[in-house]
Design an enzyme around this catalytic site. Structure first.
Site, PDB file in Angstrom:
ATOM      1  N   SER A 152      40.473  20.866  48.364  1.00 23.88           N
ATOM      2  CA  SER A 152      41.146  20.221  49.491  1.00 23.88           C
ATOM      3  C   SER A 152      40.223  20.152  50.720  1.00 23.88           C
ATOM      4  O   SER A 152      39.194  19.483  50.673  1.00 23.88           O
ATOM      5  CB  SER A 152      42.453  20.959  49.801  1.00 23.88           C
ATOM      6  OG  SER A 152      43.267  20.209  50.655  1.00 23.88           O
ATOM      7  N   ASP A 249      49.538  14.294  43.311  1.00 24.33           N
ATOM      8  CA  ASP A 249      49.206  14.934  44.588  1.00 24.33           C
ATOM      9  C   ASP A 249      49.910  14.184  45.714  1.00 24.33           C
ATOM     10  O   ASP A 249      49.614  13.017  45.968  1.00 24.33           O
ATOM     11  CB  ASP A 249      47.685  14.899  44.788  1.00 24.33           C
ATOM     12  CG  ASP A 249      47.223  15.722  45.985  1.00 24.33           C
ATOM     13  OD1 ASP A 249      48.036  15.953  46.912  1.00 24.33           O
ATOM     14  OD2 ASP A 249      46.045  16.119  46.006  1.00 24.33           O
ATOM     15  N   HIS A 279      48.752  18.734  43.996  1.00 24.17           N
ATOM     16  CA  HIS A 279      47.656  18.995  44.920  1.00 24.17           C
ATOM     17  C   HIS A 279      46.893  20.269  44.591  1.00 24.17           C
ATOM     18  O   HIS A 279      45.669  20.315  44.713  1.00 24.17           O
ATOM     19  CB  HIS A 279      48.194  19.068  46.350  1.00 24.17           C
ATOM     20  CG  HIS A 279      47.126  19.278  47.389  1.00 24.17           C
ATOM     21  ND1 HIS A 279      46.164  18.328  47.653  1.00 24.17           N
ATOM     22  CD2 HIS A 279      46.867  20.331  48.221  1.00 24.17           C
ATOM     23  CE1 HIS A 279      45.357  18.782  48.603  1.00 24.17           C
ATOM     24  NE2 HIS A 279      45.749  19.989  48.956  1.00 24.17           N
TER      25      HIS A 279
END
Length: 306
Positions: A152, A249, A279
């Site tokens: 991320s 996601d 995610h």
């Protein structure tokens, strides 16, 4: 997108080191079938992630001390860069550690300033300060060439590290890579909402991963993050890049990884999509794909060196 591979279904070849299969990239057999290996054949790092390494601290003049855990080993080393407000004890970080133990490769995981066991005030942290954290780990702890694995926000920061330290960063693996993510999400808000956030100085960003249901982000952090955006121009990274992303996601759309791949200068770039992953990409099959991807890069780099 010349030189960019978009693979929703990796193919497999026998792995020389521990007898399972390592990832190659292309449109071949179904990923779900390929990942459906018998558990009894799975290496130890997939069965249980043991938390054994002791915590150390990197002292930095005029900057918060960083908590980290390090395995000594051979090159290339692996560095895990966590997501927003995530610490070094997550599923992916621990799985990679067990993987590195099994192969004898060096490995570092750490906490950002203001997060986990590291010093610092989270409210004073910015993308720029966390970028400095990553560079401190690379400069002061890592020895020799490194593969960076960013999750991320960590995926955004790994690109900055590769740009700043091209001689040391030899490959990148992104998981739900959130390049420019904070700024992009803010810019998608209605004008009235953005004005209200600017006036109040805080953005209560909704998140199902926060106990409160929101992350309270200072407006100044968003403005500072704008200085670190990369998608507005070619990204000057020339090493191999692998971008893994879940198509479910709902935080960072998988199209972001495709956009990043298109912007990266490197011709050795693959985007690998998992249809039913979210995610966090922390399910068993996601972790398998992640470590097999790292293993494939180690193979590739060894071939180049020798």
């Amino acid at each position: 997108m010349a030189g960019v591979g978009l693979a929703a279904v990796p193919a497999w070849v026998p792995c020389r080191r521990w007898g399972l299969a390592a990832v190659t990239f292309g449109f071949h057999h179904g990923l779900s079938t390929l990942l459906a290996r018998k558990t009894e054949r799975a290496p130890q790092w997939l069965r249980a992630c043991r938390h054994k390494t002791s915590i150390s601290f990197l002292s930095r003049p005029d900057l918060p001390n960083l908590a980290y855990k390090r395995l000594k080993g051979k090159s290339p080393g692996i560095i895990f860069i966590p997501g927003y407000i995530s610490n070094m004890n997550g599923t992916k970080a621990l799985a990679i550690e067990e993987f590195c133990k099994s192969l004898g490769h060096a490995y570092i995981r750490f906490d950002y300033s203001g997060v986990g066991n590291s010093d610092g005030n989270l409210e004073e942290c910015t993308v720029g300060k966390w970028r400095k954290d990553v560079l401190s780990i690379i400069d002061d702890l890592a020895e020799g060439p490194q593969i960076l694995v960013g999750s991320s926000l960590g995926g955004w920061l790994m690109f900055h590290a590769a740009i700043a330290r091209p001689q040391k960063v030899v490959a990148l693996v992104g998981v739900a890579t959130a390049v420019d993510g904070l700024v992009t999400q803010f810019n998608q808000l209605p004008i009235e909402t953005k004005k209200e956030i600017e006036m109040k100085g805080v953005w209560p960003m909704p998140s199902k991963y926060s106990e409160e249901g929101v992350y309270r982000i200072q407006y100044s952090v968003i403005k500072e993050a704008e200085h670190h955006c990369l998608l507005h121009s070619p990204i000057p990274v020339k090493c191999p890049v692998r971008l893994l992303h879940g198509m479910k996601d709902d935080i960072v759309p998988w199209h972001t990884s495709v956009q990043v791949a298109d912007r990266v200068v490197s011709t050795d770039v693959d985007v690998i999509l998992r249809k039913n992953s979210d995610h966090r990409m922390k399910e068993k099959a996601d972790i398998q794909l992640l470590v097999y991807t790292i293993d494939d890069l180690i193979d590739k780099l060894s071939t180049i060196v020798h």
